[in-house]
Design a protein around this motif. Structure first.
Motif, mmCIF file in Angstrom:
data_model
loop_
_atom_site.group_PDB
_atom_site.id
_atom_site.type_symbol
_atom_site.label_atom_id
_atom_site.label_comp_id
_atom_site.label_asym_id
_atom_site.label_seq_id
_atom_site.Cartn_x
_atom_site.Cartn_y
_atom_site.Cartn_z
ATOM 1 N N UNK A 26 0.854 -1.184 0.000
ATOM 2 C CA UNK A 26 0.000 0.000 0.000
ATOM 3 C C UNK A 26 0.892 1.236 0.000
ATOM 4 N N UNK A 27 0.776 2.045 -1.050
ATOM 5 C CA UNK A 27 1.550 3.277 -1.175
ATOM 6 C C UNK A 27 0.629 4.442 -0.818
ATOM 7 N N UNK A 28 0.976 5.147 0.239
ATOM 8 C CA UNK A 28 0.095 6.148 0.838
ATOM 9 C C UNK A 28 0.501 7.565 0.425
ATOM 10 N N UNK A 29 -0.386 8.258 -0.263
ATOM 11 C CA UNK A 29 -0.272 9.701 -0.498
ATOM 12 C C UNK A 29 1.070 10.134 -1.099
ATOM 13 N N UNK A 30 1.553 9.418 -2.091
ATOM 14 C CA UNK A 30 2.800 9.811 -2.764
ATOM 15 C C UNK A 30 2.472 10.883 -3.800
ATOM 16 N N UNK A 31 2.080 12.052 -3.312
ATOM 17 C CA UNK A 31 1.526 13.113 -4.142
ATOM 18 C C UNK A 31 2.501 14.272 -4.331
ATOM 19 N N UNK A 32 2.298 15.014 -5.409
ATOM 20 C CA UNK A 32 3.205 16.106 -5.752
ATOM 21 C C UNK A 32 3.326 17.155 -4.659
ATOM 22 N N UNK A 33 2.303 17.345 -3.865
ATOM 23 C CA UNK A 33 2.334 18.380 -2.834
ATOM 24 C C UNK A 33 3.511 18.223 -1.886
ATOM 25 N N UNK A 34 3.990 16.975 -1.717
ATOM 26 C CA UNK A 34 5.085 16.725 -0.785
ATOM 27 C C UNK A 34 6.461 16.957 -1.397
ATOM 28 N N UNK A 35 6.502 17.331 -2.654
ATOM 29 C CA UNK A 35 7.782 17.533 -3.343
ATOM 30 C C UNK A 35 8.110 19.006 -3.570
ATOM 31 N N UNK A 36 7.241 19.902 -3.113
ATOM 32 C CA UNK A 36 7.430 21.323 -3.419
ATOM 33 C C UNK A 36 6.674 22.201 -2.434
ATOM 34 N N UNK A 37 7.102 23.452 -2.338
ATOM 35 C CA UNK A 37 6.355 24.434 -1.572
ATOM 36 C C UNK A 37 6.290 24.168 -0.080
ATOM 37 N N UNK A 71 -7.477 13.615 -0.576
ATOM 38 C CA UNK A 71 -8.187 14.731 -1.191
ATOM 39 C C UNK A 71 -8.787 15.608 -0.102
ATOM 40 N N UNK A 72 -8.369 16.879 -0.067
ATOM 41 C CA UNK A 72 -8.937 17.834 0.884
ATOM 42 C C UNK A 72 -9.766 18.904 0.200
ATOM 43 N N UNK A 73 -10.113 18.676 -1.049
ATOM 44 C CA UNK A 73 -11.000 19.600 -1.724
ATOM 45 C C UNK A 73 -10.300 20.550 -2.680
ATOM 46 N N UNK A 74 -11.108 21.162 -3.489
ATOM 47 C CA UNK A 74 -10.612 22.057 -4.535
ATOM 48 C C UNK A 74 -9.827 23.210 -3.941
ATOM 49 N N UNK A 75 -8.654 23.468 -4.515
ATOM 50 C CA UNK A 75 -7.820 24.575 -4.073
ATOM 51 C C UNK A 75 -6.892 24.249 -2.918
ATOM 52 N N UNK A 80 -7.046 16.548 -5.647
ATOM 53 C CA UNK A 80 -6.733 15.481 -6.603
ATOM 54 C C UNK A 80 -7.129 15.849 -8.034
ATOM 55 N N UNK A 81 -7.856 16.943 -8.205
ATOM 56 C CA UNK A 81 -8.224 17.408 -9.537
ATOM 57 C C UNK A 81 -7.126 18.283 -10.147
ATOM 58 N N UNK A 82 -6.138 18.638 -9.340
ATOM 59 C CA UNK A 82 -5.057 19.516 -9.780
ATOM 60 C C UNK A 82 -3.725 18.778 -9.754
ATOM 61 N N UNK A 83 -2.738 19.341 -10.422
ATOM 62 C CA UNK A 83 -1.418 18.714 -10.488
ATOM 63 C C UNK A 83 -0.801 18.555 -9.096
ATOM 64 N N UNK A 84 -1.059 19.508 -8.204
ATOM 65 C CA UNK A 84 -0.467 19.467 -6.864
ATOM 66 C C UNK A 84 -0.890 18.216 -6.106
ATOM 67 N N UNK A 85 -2.096 17.733 -6.358
ATOM 68 C CA UNK A 85 -2.596 16.565 -5.642
ATOM 69 C C UNK A 85 -2.424 15.256 -6.381
ATOM 70 N N UNK A 86 -1.837 15.300 -7.567
ATOM 71 C CA UNK A 86 -1.630 14.087 -8.357
ATOM 72 C C UNK A 86 -0.533 13.229 -7.753
ATOM 73 N N UNK A 87 -0.591 11.940 -8.025
ATOM 74 C CA UNK A 87 0.471 11.034 -7.597
ATOM 75 C C UNK A 87 1.724 11.307 -8.432
ATOM 76 N N UNK A 88 2.872 11.336 -7.776
ATOM 77 C CA UNK A 88 4.146 11.604 -8.447
ATOM 78 C C UNK A 88 4.360 10.574 -9.565
ATOM 79 N N UNK A 89 4.738 11.063 -10.730
ATOM 80 C CA UNK A 89 4.898 10.181 -11.900
ATOM 81 C C UNK A 89 5.808 8.989 -11.620
ATOM 82 N N UNK A 90 6.857 9.225 -10.877
ATOM 83 C CA UNK A 90 7.838 8.177 -10.584
ATOM 84 C C UNK A 90 7.225 6.949 -9.915
ATOM 85 N N UNK A 91 6.153 7.167 -9.157
ATOM 86 C CA UNK A 91 5.529 6.059 -8.419
ATOM 87 C C UNK A 91 4.051 5.919 -8.770
#
Length: 203
Positions: A26-37, A71-75, A80-91
């Motif tokens: 189980x891979x948990x929340x490997x999302x773009x938000x954790x790689x920036x900002x 998913x915590x909602x739009x904005x 998950x509807x935006x690039x920031x919430x997408x799963x990192x391409x690598x995984x």
């Protein structure tokens, strides 16, 4: 002072990980938000490399793989509807690997994760391998939730990461490394086996 020990030892629970071939990853929340900002995690690049290697092993072994996405909602940083919430391409998921979207730290809460695992007859071999983010939050919460439902989780430390937090008493911030160590120790005390890296999990 007596030597530190864990509740797992005192309870006679296993201290070694189950074979990967007898587990579900189980891979948990490997999302773009954790790689920036503002939400960028300390050591996230290395953790993603380890997660990618773990995915390669799991795919080679032909075991079930489930991806979790918060998913915590739009904005939000977890949109998950935006690039920031997408799963990192690598995984990112491949083929028919399922993605379960959650709204709470524990991936079992108000999702079909438990029913999916049981429908796949995983309950006959309840071993789970957990990787992802953040160690102190969703990894910790999901490991505890899994344990409470009768699963046997193993957390791969090098495939997790977290960030510094403000101290509750207003003092110096709690460093990411201190929080990482404490979070993994808390899991290992009772809720799961913690291994340092993927090499520590037998085939």
């Amino acid at each position: 002072m007596s030597q530190a020990t864990t509740l797992r030892v005192l309870s006679g629970l296993p201290g070694e990980p189950a074979p990967l071939s007898e587990s579900t990853l189980i891979v948990i929340d490997a999302q773009n938000t954790y790689t920036q900002g503002v939400m960028e995690l300390e050591g996230v690049a290395a953790a993603l490399d380890e997660t990618a290697a773990l995915l390669d092993r799991a795919r080679g072994a032909g075991i079930p793989i489930i991806h979790i996405q918060h998913d915590s909602g739009e904005g939000s940083p977890y949109d998950v509807r935006a690039e920031i919430g997408a799963i990192v391409n690598q995984v990112a998921p491949r083929g028919d690997e399922p993605v379960i979207v959650k709204n709470f730290p524990n991936a079992f809460v108000q999702t079909d994760l438990d029913s999916r695992l049981r429908a796949a007859a995983v309950s006959a071999s309840p071993n789970l391998v957990l990787a992802g983010f953040m160690t102190h939050m969703c990894v910790n919460s999901t490991a505890r939730g899994a344990f409470s439902l009768g699963y046997a989780p193993t957390v791969v430390a090098s495939a997790t990461a977290t960030r510094a937090l403000p101290a509750a008493d207003g003092g110096d911030p709690v460093s990411a490394s201190a929080l990482q160590a404490a979070s993994l120790a808390a899991i290992a005390d009772m809720f799961g086996v913690v291994v340092p890296d993927i090499k520590s999990i037998p085939d």
